[in-house]
Design a protein around this motif. Structure first.
Motif, PDB file in Angstrom:
ATOM      1  N   UNK A   1      28.722 -40.333   6.764  1.00  0.00           N
ATOM      2  CA  UNK A   1      28.781 -41.581   5.988  1.00  0.00           C
ATOM      3  C   UNK A   1      28.604 -42.781   6.909  1.00  0.00           C
ATOM      4  N   UNK A   2      27.695 -43.662   6.530  1.00  0.00           N
ATOM      5  CA  UNK A   2      27.467 -44.883   7.290  1.00  0.00           C
ATOM      6  C   UNK A   2      28.669 -45.818   7.143  1.00  0.00           C
ATOM      7  N   UNK A   3      29.181 -46.316   8.267  1.00  0.00           N
ATOM      8  CA  UNK A   3      30.322 -47.228   8.222  1.00  0.00           C
ATOM      9  C   UNK A   3      29.929 -48.580   7.660  1.00  0.00           C
ATOM     10  N   UNK A   4      28.646 -48.907   7.740  1.00  0.00           N
ATOM     11  CA  UNK A   4      28.193 -50.211   7.252  1.00  0.00           C
ATOM     12  C   UNK A   4      27.949 -50.199   5.749  1.00  0.00           C
ATOM     13  N   UNK A   5      27.190 -49.200   5.278  1.00  0.00           N
ATOM     14  CA  UNK A   5      26.812 -49.180   3.859  1.00  0.00           C
ATOM     15  C   UNK A   5      27.634 -48.205   3.024  1.00  0.00           C
ATOM     16  N   UNK A   6      28.291 -47.266   3.681  1.00  0.00           N
ATOM     17  CA  UNK A   6      29.045 -46.260   2.957  1.00  0.00           C
ATOM     18  C   UNK A   6      28.182 -45.152   2.396  1.00  0.00           C
ATOM     19  N   UNK A   7      26.878 -45.223   2.629  1.00  0.00           N
ATOM     20  CA  UNK A   7      25.960 -44.212   2.125  1.00  0.00           C
ATOM     21  C   UNK A   7      25.930 -42.992   3.046  1.00  0.00           C
ATOM     22  N   UNK A   8      25.610 -41.841   2.442  1.00  0.00           N
ATOM     23  CA  UNK A   8      25.447 -40.626   3.232  1.00  0.00           C
ATOM     24  C   UNK A   8      24.090 -40.649   3.924  1.00  0.00           C
ATOM     25  N   UNK A   9      24.117 -40.382   5.204  1.00  0.00           N
ATOM     26  CA  UNK A   9      22.900 -40.348   6.003  1.00  0.00           C
ATOM     27  C   UNK A   9      22.714 -38.939   6.566  1.00  0.00           C
ATOM     28  N   UNK A  10      21.536 -38.435   6.444  1.00  0.00           N
ATOM     29  CA  UNK A  10      21.244 -37.082   6.941  1.00  0.00           C
ATOM     30  C   UNK A  10      20.516 -37.189   8.276  1.00  0.00           C
ATOM     31  N   UNK A  11      20.993 -36.387   9.251  1.00  0.00           N
ATOM     32  CA  UNK A  11      20.326 -36.356  10.551  1.00  0.00           C
ATOM     33  C   UNK A  11      20.222 -34.906  11.025  1.00  0.00           C
ATOM     34  N   UNK A  12      19.278 -34.619  11.937  1.00  0.00           N
ATOM     35  CA  UNK A  12      19.124 -33.256  12.460  1.00  0.00           C
ATOM     36  C   UNK A  12      20.382 -32.813  13.203  1.00  0.00           C
ATOM     37  N   UNK A  13      20.802 -31.570  12.971  1.00  0.00           N
ATOM     38  CA  UNK A  13      21.973 -31.010  13.660  1.00  0.00           C
ATOM     39  C   UNK A  13      21.486 -30.314  14.938  1.00  0.00           C
ATOM     40  N   UNK A  14      21.349 -31.101  15.987  1.00  0.00           N
ATOM     41  CA  UNK A  14      20.778 -30.589  17.233  1.00  0.00           C
ATOM     42  C   UNK A  14      21.678 -29.553  17.908  1.00  0.00           C
ATOM     43  N   UNK A  15      22.982 -29.732  17.807  1.00  0.00           N
ATOM     44  CA  UNK A  15      23.894 -28.776  18.442  1.00  0.00           C
ATOM     45  C   UNK A  15      23.784 -27.402  17.784  1.00  0.00           C
ATOM     46  N   UNK A  16      23.659 -27.374  16.450  1.00  0.00           N
ATOM     47  CA  UNK A  16      23.506 -26.104  15.742  1.00  0.00           C
ATOM     48  C   UNK A  16      22.201 -25.421  16.126  1.00  0.00           C
ATOM     49  N   UNK A  17      21.130 -26.204  16.230  1.00  0.00           N
ATOM     50  CA  UNK A  17      19.838 -25.643  16.609  1.00  0.00           C
ATOM     51  C   UNK A  17      19.876 -25.147  18.050  1.00  0.00           C
ATOM     52  N   UNK A  18      20.541 -25.890  18.935  1.00  0.00           N
ATOM     53  CA  UNK A  18      20.693 -25.454  20.320  1.00  0.00           C
ATOM     54  C   UNK A  18      21.454 -24.125  20.377  1.00  0.00           C
ATOM     55  N   UNK A  19      22.493 -24.009  19.555  1.00  0.00           N
ATOM     56  CA  UNK A  19      23.272 -22.774  19.509  1.00  0.00           C
ATOM     57  C   UNK A  19      22.402 -21.604  19.059  1.00  0.00           C
ATOM     58  N   UNK A  20      21.586 -21.818  18.032  1.00  0.00           N
ATOM     59  CA  UNK A  20      20.718 -20.747  17.537  1.00  0.00           C
ATOM     60  C   UNK A  20      19.693 -20.331  18.596  1.00  0.00           C
ATOM     61  N   UNK A  21      19.220 -21.298  19.367  1.00  0.00           N
ATOM     62  CA  UNK A  21      18.274 -20.991  20.446  1.00  0.00           C
ATOM     63  C   UNK A  21      18.944 -20.162  21.533  1.00  0.00           C
ATOM     64  N   UNK A  22      20.164 -20.537  21.906  1.00  0.00           N
ATOM     65  CA  UNK A  22      20.897 -19.804  22.955  1.00  0.00           C
ATOM     66  C   UNK A  22      21.246 -18.403  22.478  1.00  0.00           C
ATOM     67  N   UNK A  23      21.672 -18.262  21.235  1.00  0.00           N
ATOM     68  CA  UNK A  23      22.005 -16.939  20.704  1.00  0.00           C
ATOM     69  C   UNK A  23      20.770 -16.046  20.701  1.00  0.00           C
ATOM     70  N   UNK A  24      19.625 -16.618  20.337  1.00  0.00           N
ATOM     71  CA  UNK A  24      18.378 -15.850  20.346  1.00  0.00           C
ATOM     72  C   UNK A  24      18.052 -15.377  21.759  1.00  0.00           C
ATOM     73  N   UNK A  25      18.253 -16.249  22.742  1.00  0.00           N
ATOM     74  CA  UNK A  25      18.030 -15.854  24.137  1.00  0.00           C
ATOM     75  C   UNK A  25      18.949 -14.704  24.524  1.00  0.00           C
ATOM     76  N   UNK A  26      20.235 -14.821  24.181  1.00  0.00           N
ATOM     77  CA  UNK A  26      21.212 -13.805  24.582  1.00  0.00           C
ATOM     78  C   UNK A  26      20.964 -12.464  23.908  1.00  0.00           C
ATOM     79  N   UNK A  27      20.338 -12.469  22.756  1.00  0.00           N
ATOM     80  CA  UNK A  27      20.002 -11.221  22.072  1.00  0.00           C
ATOM     81  C   UNK A  27      18.678 -10.631  22.541  1.00  0.00           C
TER      82      UNK A  27
END
Length: 323
Positions: A283-309
């Motif tokens: 939620x934006x502190x200025x407008x109160x609207x929901x803002x969607x952004x890429x979840x880079x940490x989740x994608x990084x985790x999926x990349x690392x898990x793929x490497x480990x497998x």
């Protein structure tokens, strides 16, 4: 060709500060307990991740043992390593210490009897019999101690040896995917009946100081031997990107749905997040609207898990140390 950036200066600073505080608090107690138990032990069983055969060794502890006890080096997760380096690894480790013998195993292979496990006990017993064992006249079984950095499969190997040699079902020691599950030296675990063989499980012990440098530390993190509370998935993914690009290995491009190679981890993770549909709403502190952004940490985790497998290919992260 992508430039090799490595880990950012900010990440290096933050990581070094965390490690300086974390190592003494988590490792000194385990090290002391292991040294106290050592007098009861006939042979050391070192367990390592085959992808980090040099970066993953606790040289401080090994140096204090090499003149006292024979030891077997078990290179685990061999199904994930670049097989071209197997002989080089074996020759290097055995040449460093004439009392050491190296075996490659895959602890997750259901046919464990045929992939090196059957050789571990005969080899350890033979090494002990040909060494100057203490209290030989009071023989009541062979005592082994299993050591290694966290999350390389020590507990899994103990359970495998117990299940194979005693036909015992269940788990004698805790197995966990989180680095450092075993926190203290446990009671000895019986893993063979005739002759009687017992094995002490130990906490995963890393270097008391990061004396091998950040490169080795990041390779350990990439293989899951350091907690992600210490090194984030995003920083770890940044190092993986650097390592792959230096070797002109762009397997991550198709995995993340990229247009081509890149050395910009933020750009890679953003595009990968879009490809995987990994988004997070806030939620934006200025407008109160929901803002969607890429979840880079989740994608990084999926990349690392793929490497480990092994989904990104079989590798030896220490390949440059065998040239």
């Amino acid at each position: 060709m992508c430039a090799a950036r490595g880990v950012s200066v900010r990440a290096r600073f933050e990581l070094s500060a965390k490690l300086e505080k974390w190592y003494p608090r988590h490792m000194n107690r385990g090290y002391r307990e292991m040294m106290q138990t050592l007098r009861k032990v006939d042979c050391i069983v070192e367990v390592h991740d085959s992808r980090i055969p040099l970066s993953g060794r606790n040289t401080h502890f090994i140096r204090s043992l090499s003149s006292l006890k024979p030891h077997v080096i078990v290179m685990n997760k061999s199904d994930l390593m670049d097989i071209r380096y197997q002989n080089k690894i074996k020759e290097r480790l055995e040449s460093d210490d004439s009392n050491s013998r190296c075996i490659f195993v895959n602890s997750l292979d259901p046919s464990a009897k045929s992939n090196g496990f059957s050789a571990i006990l005969p080899l350890t017993i033979n090494l002990v019999r040909n060494s100057n064992r203490f209290n030989r006249e009071d023989f009541n079984g062979y005592n082994l101690m299993i050591i290694g950095i966290p999350n390389v499969g020590k507990s899994t190997i103990i359970n495998k040896l117990r299940n194979i040699n005693l036909k015992a079902s269940g788990k004698a020691t805790t197995v966990g995917a989180i680095a450092g599950v075993t926190r203290s030296v446990l009671e000895r675990i019986k893993i063979n009946a005739n002759p009687p063989v017992y094995l002490y499980d130990t906490p995963g012990v890393l270097e008391p100081k990061v004396d091998k440098g950040l490169e080795a530390t990041m390779r350990c993190a990439l293989c899951g031997t350091l907690s992600h509370q210490l090194i984030s998935y995003e920083i770890t993914a940044d190092y993986l990107l650097y390592w792959l690009n230096r070797r002109n290995n762009y397997v991550y491009v198709d995995f993340l749905g990229l247009d081509g190679p890149s050395d910009n981890i933020k750009e890679v993770l953003i595009k990968g997040s879009v490809y995987f549909n990994n988004f997070i709403d806030y939620k934006s502190q200025e407008s109160g609207e929901l803002i969607r952004r890429p979840d880079m940490e989740k994608t990084a985790k999926e990349l690392i898990i793929a490497f480990r497998k092994g989904l990104l290919g079989r590798v030896v992260l220490d390949d440059d140390l065998f040239s």
